[in-house]
Structures are given as structure tokens and as C-alpha cells.
Scaffold this motif. Structure first.
Motif, mmCIF file in Angstrom:
data_model
loop_
_atom_site.group_PDB
_atom_site.id
_atom_site.type_symbol
_atom_site.label_atom_id
_atom_site.label_comp_id
_atom_site.label_asym_id
_atom_site.label_seq_id
_atom_site.Cartn_x
_atom_site.Cartn_y
_atom_site.Cartn_z
ATOM 1 N N LYS B 264 10.341 -2.167 -11.081
ATOM 2 C CA LYS B 264 9.155 -2.143 -11.720
ATOM 3 C C LYS B 264 7.767 -2.472 -10.709
ATOM 4 C CE LYS B 264 6.721 -4.609 -15.304
ATOM 5 N NZ LYS B 264 7.207 -5.381 -16.439
ATOM 6 N N ILE B 265 7.912 -3.487 -9.735
ATOM 7 C CA ILE B 265 6.807 -3.525 -8.933
ATOM 8 C C ILE B 265 6.532 -2.406 -7.780
ATOM 9 C CG2 ILE B 265 6.244 -5.145 -6.931
ATOM 10 C CD1 ILE B 265 6.866 -7.480 -8.348
ATOM 11 N N ASP B 266 7.645 -1.921 -7.403
ATOM 12 C CA ASP B 266 7.214 -1.056 -6.213
ATOM 13 C C ASP B 266 7.426 0.389 -6.696
ATOM 14 O OD1 ASP B 266 6.569 -2.860 -4.458
ATOM 15 O OD2 ASP B 266 8.662 -2.881 -3.582
ATOM 16 N N ARG B 267 7.376 0.539 -7.918
ATOM 17 C CA ARG B 267 7.865 2.113 -8.128
ATOM 18 C C ARG B 267 6.707 2.755 -8.109
ATOM 19 N NH1 ARG B 267 9.293 1.268 -14.467
ATOM 20 N NH2 ARG B 267 7.466 -0.314 -14.840
ATOM 21 N N GLY B 268 5.415 2.274 -8.694
ATOM 22 C CA GLY B 268 4.180 3.039 -8.578
ATOM 23 C C GLY B 268 4.557 4.378 -9.659
ATOM 24 N N ALA B 269 3.337 5.304 -9.679
ATOM 25 C CA ALA B 269 3.381 6.501 -10.563
ATOM 26 C C ALA B 269 2.317 7.449 -10.112
ATOM 27 C CB ALA B 269 3.086 5.843 -11.959
ATOM 28 N N TYR B 270 2.492 8.618 -10.592
ATOM 29 C CA TYR B 270 1.374 9.565 -10.114
ATOM 30 C C TYR B 270 0.329 9.421 -10.776
ATOM 31 C CZ TYR B 270 0.050 14.292 -9.293
ATOM 32 O OH TYR B 270 -0.666 15.650 -8.963
ATOM 33 N N HIS B 271 -0.935 9.507 -10.023
ATOM 34 C CA HIS B 271 -2.113 9.575 -10.535
ATOM 35 C C HIS B 271 -2.989 10.559 -10.157
ATOM 36 C CE1 HIS B 271 -3.314 7.636 -6.704
ATOM 37 N NE2 HIS B 271 -2.485 6.441 -7.212
ATOM 38 N N GLY B 272 -2.846 11.248 -8.857
ATOM 39 C CA GLY B 272 -3.459 12.364 -8.328
ATOM 40 C C GLY B 272 -4.838 12.185 -7.953
ATOM 41 N N ILE B 273 -4.946 10.817 -7.385
ATOM 42 C CA ILE B 273 -6.310 10.676 -6.693
ATOM 43 C C ILE B 273 -5.847 10.531 -5.058
ATOM 44 C CG2 ILE B 273 -8.109 8.799 -6.376
ATOM 45 C CD1 ILE B 273 -7.203 7.608 -8.989
ATOM 46 N N ILE B 274 -6.724 11.365 -4.390
ATOM 47 C CA ILE B 274 -6.689 11.171 -2.857
ATOM 48 C C ILE B 274 -7.964 10.380 -2.435
ATOM 49 C CG2 ILE B 274 -6.698 12.344 -0.597
ATOM 50 C CD1 ILE B 274 -5.360 14.795 -2.249
ATOM 51 N N LEU B 275 -7.745 9.140 -1.769
ATOM 52 C CA LEU B 275 -8.815 8.524 -1.404
ATOM 53 C C LEU B 275 -9.371 8.739 -0.037
ATOM 54 C CD1 LEU B 275 -7.587 5.041 -2.824
ATOM 55 C CD2 LEU B 275 -9.386 6.222 -3.799
ATOM 56 N N VAL B 276 -10.426 8.573 0.201
ATOM 57 C CA VAL B 276 -11.109 8.456 1.603
ATOM 58 C C VAL B 276 -10.196 7.732 2.920
ATOM 59 C CG1 VAL B 276 -13.426 8.655 0.883
ATOM 60 C CG2 VAL B 276 -12.507 6.482 1.699
ATOM 61 N N PRO B 277 -10.129 8.430 4.066
ATOM 62 C CA PRO B 277 -9.068 7.773 4.967
ATOM 63 C C PRO B 277 -9.234 6.158 5.065
ATOM 64 C CG PRO B 277 -10.032 9.690 5.669
ATOM 65 C CD PRO B 277 -10.912 9.415 4.543
ATOM 66 N N ASN B 278 -8.221 5.508 5.034
ATOM 67 C CA ASN B 278 -8.177 3.935 5.032
ATOM 68 C C ASN B 278 -8.517 3.729 6.569
ATOM 69 O OD1 ASN B 278 -8.139 1.563 4.487
ATOM 70 N ND2 ASN B 278 -5.791 1.367 4.136
#
Lengths: 609, 361
Positions: B264-278
Motif C-alpha cells: 500500500k505505501i509504495d504503490r502510488g497511483a496514476y494522477h496525470g500531473i506533471i510538475l515543474v522540474p524539482n
């Protein structure tokens, strides 16, 4: 039917009222408030002169004696200042200290001679149970500038707790664990039961990772332990705690139960002289059953050095009870005798609660110098090695001797004494005629002391200060451990008092165990116990401990020895009768080691001026 | 008339009993309760003793044969686990089962013992939950104050809240996630984990958790896992719900199968957001691009939105945003609060499975 409805109505109406404002809750709240109001005036805020550092204390007598922690007065020096909730800052002086037990007795000085202080009464901490309620008062974070104490209320989390010392000092034995909130500055302050009786002195907590604030685990020194030391503290002593001189460890048997066994023993200890040996099982100590190392340490830790307590042990199938003299801790600490539990050492070292800023160094660590005596208290302070304040030792000693002199003034009877009577020696079983002479023999210009004892024409003679004398002679007759020396010293105390000794100091309080006068042996040693005030004297090679009744300062008996860690000649005096207007004992029992030497019936005293 | 009198009298008696009852309760010592509860608890000694980890702990007897419920912490990682009973008997013990998701373990005395006082866990769990404001007593061997037959420490307090203990990796790691009792007693001290929270009658309410500090606020939290607690675990590649009672029952029977490493903790899921470069250490999570038809696009998220809160939790950097998002699985709803120009806008995303990556021919 009407009455039924009325009753039901009352019941229904009463229930919600009870639920909102239960009368019991209101009652206990008002009771609690009343108790707090009553005891609060005796709570002391303690400061170093000129401010800085400090803690709490509590007044326990109307002449201003107050209890606190040693670690509170250590940095304030011998003359702290004390604020009471009446808003007045009083001068004070440290009277007695107990470094190991972390207790100090101070005395507040009244602004006008004879003015009484509010005080609290001492409770019985052995009656405190886990789950009881308690009230703590004090000056956490040194909040109260008007000296009004902060009150906290909580549960007793445990009793008879053991907390390891910080080095050699501040060992909390048989202490009370509370969830009642105590914080830095509460140190030395009182813990009360719900009757407002003093049951302990708050002094430390378990902090570990959470910093030096309340973590729900505080400890108070039990008042019953302090009672054992109170005589020492009032006498200005730097009291020492006891050690047994033996190592006691838990051995596990197959059934999962432990047995407390002696695994090491010091040859010079009294417990060895009383016949205990390796692998003997310790059953009870000072009347309390021992089933873990913590229990053992709890019992040992509440007693001052030199006290005698009963000890019960088992060897193979036989149980035996003996009376053991406890050794000291501070000067004669013995390496390798650290008592070890089969468990790992505790990681969270509980720490003492210091006063607020500045952080106080632990005693013995760091060289933060405490200020010297200053102000009005300085007149009541006298430094002397081995004492917290020798002024108070002299005060107590002189009070004791003055009360003792009321039973008879022998200062004018310093000449030769002879005492005629009978003795029943243990080894003979028959009564013999006896005579004791305590003489001063003129020898040209000088004179020498001479003591003679005749039992059925069998003579003993001792010249206590003869040159190059074999010390064995000082212990004549052999099975008495030194009765001749004892008679010489008895004469000296009665006729010369303070002047007769190189050292004569008050030794606090100790239990005394006179043998039964009816010849029967009581089932338990504890039944013989009488509490006594003690004087310690030194004259030439003779170390003597004199025991006086707490009630009327009558001399109950004394013990003579030539050095520490040897069996003394024990003399028990009883059946006092007037002889020419002075009280003298008619009955004298002499004991040595495990044996009974004899019982004297002193019929006729001839006292020369 | 006779009957009326009798009723009247008994009603009077009832009132009297009530009054006496409240007086007694108001300032009554808890000694009898403490004595009773103490018999059902054990002191545990095992691994530890370094880096601030205590080598001691507390456990609750849950069977007359010496089954002990305790915290699934480091002290159990030893072959020399020892148990001290209330009467001074002591034994070796061994771990029978662990459940990391409950943060509980079952330990058994390695000798033939019988008739031990214990808690009936099923009975305790059948009771309704305690409520905020209810009185509690906390029992544990905190700070290893007691050994052998010395009794546990008892503290008193109230339940401050029944609420979710939510762990967030890197911010505030909690060994248990789910609803717990928060208490105002300073109960979660070293060695307290596995101790008991009981009501004033001595009935078991919960198991004291570990020492827990919120690194953001630098405060220590005192909590207990309720006996009714249940968690979702992954076992045999399936999600199952397991509660404390079932865990203990199956552990005693020897049939408990521990959960698999938590997916559960590490699985994550698809949201489709691309953020600015970190780019820097604390880059604010600005949306650079929204993938068409993705959950983010469906929710109406736009480029240049600044993500402020994720489900009410402050996401002050891209790193923290990613940590938070790792804990959500496909199918869950997430509420994002974003700053759009000068307004704060709330959007709701339903997360989806990661789209299958097509093999590059």
C-alpha cells in the motif's frame, strides 16, 4: 398511588442533577480544597542568597525545621533564603544532610524569637498504596515570585520503588512513584496523602528522551525513610547510609522462582561475624521478606550506617534470625560489591530534578563552588569534618546531656566508686558475689586509673592507660568483650560529662535492643527494639556509643569497642533506683558477640566525692 | 398502600446507593483495580539497550497458558526473550506470530504454565468503544521501574480523542495507521509499548503503542491501539481485513499468516500531473502540464496551479507531494487544494491504475 408518583418524580429529578453535579464530586473537591488550604502555608520556596537556583521545602515543626532535597541546598550553601506563602522571605541555615538519600534538614529563622511557623504532620508512607491519590506542592520552574506554591494532583503509580544512584549519591530506595506532575523547581517539595499528611519529599523523575520536564514518572523519598534519619539530621550530621558487607544475588531455581543468596561476604562485616556465609539464603531483612534484589536494596537503603536490624536466613533446612550491625557506604565503599541483578543495567538513568536555572551540578561532579555562610544564619553555622553543621550537633548534645543530668548529678562524686552485688554468669548458672571498684590510685605526684572486678574472690584488674599494654587486657574479662573498660568509661561519663572525652558528639537516633529482663527469649528480635538517642565518644583507645531513652533521656546502655568493625562489649542498664537522690541502675546485663556474659544485680553503690 | 410503601422505600434506598456510589467514585483510590490489572500483565526483557531503544517492554496475558499480546517492536528480535510474571516467576518466551500492520505480536511462555490470570480479548472487543472524556488508567513497565514481582506503574488520565493515527513517510512516521485512542496520560514512555489502557473498572480498552514523536511539532504523542482495532492487510496477494481478536485467536491456534510486505505505501497511483522540474531542495509543487484524459484532467487541474494541500495535509514541496501520493492506491479519491492565480480552488481526483506502457517497437 400519589406517593409512588411523588417518589418516582423525585428519583427522576434527582438523577440528572446527580449526573451534572454529583454531590460526591463536589464534596471531595471541597474536601481537597480545604486540605490544600490547611497545608499550603508550610510549603517553602528555597533560593540561594541573592536569588538564582532553588527548589522547594516543607516545614515540619513549629520552630521552623524544614525538609528539602540535598541537591537543592548543595548549591545554595549553608545559608539559603526561604519564602513562605505569607509572602515573607526568611533567612535559613542548613542543619543536617543525607547525600545518599538526597535529603536535607534546614531551619528557618523566625524574625522575632519564639514566633511559631505553620507546619505539616508526618504521615506513614508504608500505608501508601499504588492507586492512591496524592497532592504535590512546590515551585516548578520557580514560577511563584510571591512564594505561593503550585499544587498538582495525581495518582501514586507505585510504591517501594528502587532508583539507581547517580554515582554514589542520590540513591532513591523504597521511594514512591507518582504521576502527579513534578518539574524542575519542585525538588525538595512535599508529597501529601489526601489527609494532608506528609508522605514523601519529591526529588527526581524519569525523563529519558523527553527533556527535563514531567514525563508522568516522578519519585518521592518516602517519609518513613526520612524518619530513620531525622535524628541524625537534627543533630547536624552528614548522615551516611548503610551497607551490609555482603553481596546478595538472585539465583533462579527450575520452578521459575528466585532465591536470594549471599554470594560474597566481607570478612570484617558484622554479618560475617554473626555467622552468615556464602550461599546462605536471605529470607527477611529488617522484618521485610526479600524476594528480589530491588527489595533488598529498598530495605537496606532506608537505614543509616551503624543501625542494627534483624536478618533472617536459611542454611539447608534451618532458619535463623540474627541482629546485624550495618556498615557504612560513603567512606568504606568496597569495590566489586556493586550488587548485580541478572538483568541488564537500566538505560534511562533517572535524574534528579534540579532547581531552575542555572543547571545544577551533581554533588561530587564539577567544582561549582557553593557560597559560604552569610547573613543571620551564619551565626548558627559551624563547619566541621563529618558534620553538616556542628553548631546543631552541640545544641543537641548539650540538650541531651542536660536532660540526662536530671536523673542524677554525679559531677561532685568524681572520687572512687565501689559497687557490691551479685552476678549470674552465663557459664556458671549460679549467683556469685561480686564487687566492682573504679579507683584513682595516687602514685607520688601523678595518679592512675584502676578498675577491679571481683567475682567470688576471682579478681580482674585493669589499668586502662598503662604504657605498652596488650590491647587484649582492655577486653577483660575475655567473654565480656571489655567490661572493666566499660565500667571505667561509665564512671567517666557520669562524673565528668563533656570534659571527660576527646570527642563527644550527638549521633542521632538508633534502635537499641535490650535483652529481656525475664530471661525468656522473645520470638522475634524486633520485639526487643527501643528507639534511642545516641552519643558517640572517644577517649584514648575507647570508642563508646551511649544509648538514651527518647522519652526521658535515661541511659539505657552503652557499647565499648576499640575500633570499627569489631564486636563491642554491650552493657544494658535497667531497674533504676534512687541512691542518695540520684538514679542508678540496679540491673546490668553484659553481652558480647553472640553471647551473654552475665547479669549483674548492683545492690550497693559507694560513691566518693 | 403496602406496596407503595415498599416501592417508596426501595426507591429511597436506590437514591441513597447512588449518592454513596458517587462519593466513593469521586476520590476513591484505584488500588484494588491496580492489583487486579497487574496480575494480567507481564514484564518483557529482550533485545535493545542501544541508540535509545529500551531492552524491556510490557505485555498483556491473553490466555491462561501464557499467551502474551505485545507490541511488535525490536525487543522481540532475540532468542533470549524473558517474561516476569506479577508473582515473581520468570520464564523464557518465544514469538509465535507478528502482524506489522497492527504493530502487535503474540509471544508465548516457553514452559508449562496454567491458570494464569488473563484478559478475554474477544469479550473486551465486544464492548463499545470508549469515548473522549472517559477516564482511563495506563499500566506498563515504563523505564523498567519494576522487575519480577514488583507491580507495574499505573497512571491516570482521560481519552482525549478517538481518531486516526496517520503516518506519513518522512514527515511523521507512525507504526500503526488507523483509529486509536489518544490519551492525556504520559503513557507512551520507554518500555511502555504493549502495556494496557483500561477503564476505571479495570476492563481492557487498548494496547499502549510505541514512543511516538511528531517531528513537525516536536511533541510526543500518547496513544493506544483499541482492542477493537482492525486493519487492511495484503495476504496471498489479496486485501483482507484483520482485527486484533482474529489475530490473537489464529496466532494461538498456530494458523496465523502474517501480511506480506505492505504494498500500500509504495504503490502510488496514476494522477496525470506533471510538475515543474524539482530543481531546488524545496521546490513548490507547481503543475507544469496535465496529461489529457488523466484523472487530473478530468478533475479540471490546470498548468500553473500550485498544489497546497493533499487531503488537508500541507504539501510544501515536490518531494513531500510525492511522498504523500505514494500512499494512495488506484481507485481512491484525493482532494487537492490548489492556488490558481489569487484563488484557492478545491478539486477531487479519482486515482487510476498506472497506464500500461506500450512496448516500443
Amino acid at each position: 398511588m400519589k406517593s409512588l408518583f411523588a417518589v418516582l418524580f423525585v428519583a427522576v429529578a434527582a438523577v440528572p442533577a446527580t449526573a451534572q453535579n454529583p454531590p460526591g464530586v463536589l464534596k471531595s473537591e471541597s474536601d481537597r480544597v480545604a486540605v490544600i488550604e490547611r497545608i499550603k502555608p508550610a510549603v517553602v520556596a528555597i533560593f540561594a542568597r541573592g536569588g538564582g537556583g532553588g527548589g522547594t521545602g516543607v516545614v515540619i515543626s513549629d520552630d521552623g525545621y524544614a525538609l528539602t532535597n540535598f541537591h537543592v541546598v548543595n548549591p545554595t550553601g549553608p545559608t539559603p533564603q526561604c519564602g513562605l506563602p505569607d509572602g515573607i522571605l526568611y533567612d535559613a541555615v542548613v542543619v543536617g544532610i543525607d547525600k545518599v538519600g538526597d535529603v536535607a534538614l534546614i531551619k528557618l529563622l523566625p524574625p522575632k524569637a519564639g514566633r511559631k511557623f505553620p507546619y505539616v504532620v508526618l504521615g506513614d508512607s508504608d500505608l501508601v498504596r499504588e492507586g492512591d491519590w496524592s497532592i504535590a506542592m512546590g515551585n516548578p520552574f520557580l514560577l511563584a515570585t510571591d512564594f505561593t506554591p503550585t499544587v498538582t494532583f495525581g495518582l501514586v503509580s507505585g510504591v517501594h520503588r528502587y532508583q539507581y544512584p547517580a554515582g554514589l549519591f542520590l540513591e532513591y530506595t523504597d521511594c514512591i512513584q507518582i504521576d502527579t506532575s513534578i518539574n524542575p523547581g519542585n525538588s525538595g517539595g512535599p508529597l501529601f496523602n489526601m489527609k494532608g499528611e506528609l508522605i514523601g519529599i519529591n526529588g527526581r523523575g524519569s525523563f529519558d528522551k523527553r527533556g527535563r520536564v514531567n514525563s508522568g514518572v516522578g519519585y518521592a523519598i518516602s517519609i518513613n525513610q526520612i524518619k530513620n534519619f531525622l535524628g541524625h539530621l537534627r543533630a547536624g550530621l552528614a548522615a551516611d547510609h548503610a551497607s551490609l558487607g555482603a553481596l546478595v544475588t538472585t539465583q533462579t531455581d527450575a520452578g521459575g522462582l528466585g532465591r536470594m543468596a549471599i554470594t560474597q561476604i566481607l570478612e570484617e562485616s558484622d554479618v560475617a561475624r554473626r555467622g552468615l556465609d556464602y550461599d546462605d539464603e536471605l529470607i527477611s531483612f529488617a522484618g521485610r521478606p526479600i524476594s528480589s534484589v530491588n527489595h533488598y536494596r529498598n530495605v537496606l537503603g532506608i537505614y543509616p550506617r551503624g543501625w542494627r536490624v534483624p536478618l533472617e536466613y536459611r542454611r539447608e533446612r534451618t532458619k535463623k534470625e540474627v541482629l546485624v550491625r550495618l556498615m557504612g557506604m560513603q567512606k568504606k565503599e568496597f569495590p566489586g560489591m556493586q550488587i548485580d541483578d541478572s538483568l541488564p543495567k537500566p538505560e534511562p538513568q533517572p535524574r534528579p530534578m534540579p532547581g531552575d536555572k542555572p543547571r545544577l551540578p551533581l554533588p561530587g561532579k564539577g567544582k561549582g563552588k557553593a557560597p559560604g555562610p552569610k547573613g543571620p544564619g551564619a551565626k548558627l553555622f559551624e563547619a566541621k569534618e563529618g558534620f553538616a553543621n556542628y553548631y546543631f550537633n552541640r545544641l543537641e548534645r548539650d540538650r541531651l546531656l542536660a536532660a540526662f543530668a536530671k536523673h542524677g548529678d554525679f559531677s561532685g562524686m568524681a572520687g572512687d566508686w565501689s559497687i557490691d552485688g551479685f552476678v549470674r554468669l552465663k557459664k556458671l548458672r549460679t549467683e556469685s558475689k561480686t564487687r566492682i571498684d573504679i579507683l584513682e590510685v595516687k602514685d607520688g605526684k601523678s595518679s592512675r586509673s584502676l578498675v577491679k572486678l571481683n567475682i567470688d574472690q576471682f579478681p580482674y584488674e585493669l589499668e586502662p592507660f598503662k604504657q605498652n599494654q596488650d590491647p587484649v587486657a582492655l577486653k577483660m574479662p575475655e567473654t565480656s568483650g571489655g567490661l572493666l573498660s566499660a565500667m571505667y568509661l561509665y564512671h567517666r561519663l557520669l562524673t565528668q560529662g563533656v570534659k571527660g572525652f576527646t570527642e563527644i558528639n550527638h549521633g542521632g537516633h538508633e534502635p537499641f535492643y535490650p535483652p529481656p529482663t525475664d530471661g525468656k527469649t522473645p520470638a522475634r528480635v524486633a520485639a526487643r527494639r527501643v528507639d534511642a538517642e545516641v552519643l558517640n565518644t572517644r577517649h584514648g583507645p575507647f570508642l563508646t556509643k551511649w544509648f538514651f531513652a527518647l522519652t526521658d533521656q535515661k541511659l539505657l546502655g552503652f557499647e565499648v569497642r576499640l575500633q570499627d568493625n569489631e564486636d563491642p562489649c554491650e552493657v544494658y542498664l535497667a531497674d533504676y533506683r534512687p541512691v542518695e537522690g540520684r538514679l542508678l541502675p540496679r540491673r546490668m546485663q553484659v553481652m558480647y558477640g553472640d553471647g551473654h556474659y552475665g547479669t549483674f544485680s548492683l545492690e550497693r553503690f559507694n560513691l566518693a566525692k | 398502600m403496602d406496596m407503595h410503601k415498599r416501592i417508596a422505600r426501595s426507591a429511597g434506598a436506590l437514591l441513597w446507593v447512588l449518592t454513596i456510589g458517587t462519593i466513593a467514585l469521586a476520590q476513591q483510590p484505584f488500588t484494588p483495580v491496580a492489583v487486579d490489572v497487574n496480575k494480567r500483565l507481564v514484564k518483557l526483557f529482550g533485545a535493545g539497550g542501544f541508540k535509545g531503544l529500551p531492552s524491556y517492554g510490557t505485555g498483556i496475558l491473553v490466555s491462561e497458558k501464557g499467551d502474551i499480546l505485545t507490541c511488535n517492536n525490536h525487543i522481540l528480535s532475540t532468542s533470549d526473550l524473558r517474561v516476569h510474571l506479577y508473582d515473581g516467576r520468570f520464564y523464557q518466551a518465544r514469538v509465535i506470530a507478528r502482524e506489522p500492520e497492527l504493530d502487535l505480536a503474540l509471544v508465548r511462555i516457553d514452559s508449562d504454565v496454567d491458570f494464569l490470570p488473563h484478559y478475554d480479548l474477544a469479550k473486551a472487543a465486544a464492548q463499545p468503544l470508549a469515548e473522549p472524556g472517559d477516564w482511563i488508567l495506563a499500566f506498563s513497565n515504563q523505564f523498567k521501574i519494576a522487575t519480577r514481582d514488583e507491580p507495574m506503574s499505573v497512571q491516570r488520565g482521560v481519552i482525549a480523542a478517538y481518531a486516526e493515527l496517520r503516518g506519513r513517510r518522512g514527515i511523521f512516521e507512525a507504526p500503526f495507521s488507523g483509529e486509536v485512542y489518544f490519551v492525556d496520560a504520559i503513557a507512551n514512555n520507554p518500555g511502555a509499548a504493549g502495556g494496557a489502557i483500561v477503564n476505571r473498572r479495570g476492563e481492557l480498552l487498548g494496547i499502549i503503542g510505541r514512543e511516538l514523536k511528531n517531528t513537525l511539532s516536536d511533541t510526543w504523542i500518547n496513544y493506544a491501539v483499541p482492542v477493537q482495532a482492525k486493519v487492511e492487510i495484503q495476504r496471498d496477494e489479496k486485501l483482507t481485513t484483520i482485527d486484533v481478536v482474529t489475530f490473537v485467536k489464529e496466532a494461538i491456534a498456530g494458523s496465523y499468516k502474517q501480511s506480506e510486505k505492505r504494498a500500500k505505501i509504495d504503490r502510488g497511483a496514476y494522477h496525470g500531473i506533471i510538475l515543474v522540474p524539482n530543481a531546488v531542495a524545496v521546490t513548490p509543487p507547481y503543475v507544469e502540464e496535465v496529461i489529457p484524459d488523466s484523472p487530473a484532467a478530468k478533475a479540471g487541474l490546470r498548468p500553473d496551479d500550485l498544489i497546497v494541500y493533499v487531503d488537508g495535509e500541507l504539501a510544501s514541496s515536490i518531494k513531500i507531494f510525492r511522498e504523500i501520493m505514494k500512499q494512495y492506491g488506484p481507485g481512491t479519491d484525493v482532494k487537492l487544494d490548489v492556488q490558481r492565480a489569487t484563488r484557492l480552488v478545491s478539486v477531487k481526483l479519482r486515482l487510476a491504475e498506472q497506464p500500461k506502457v506500450k512496448a516500443v517497437p
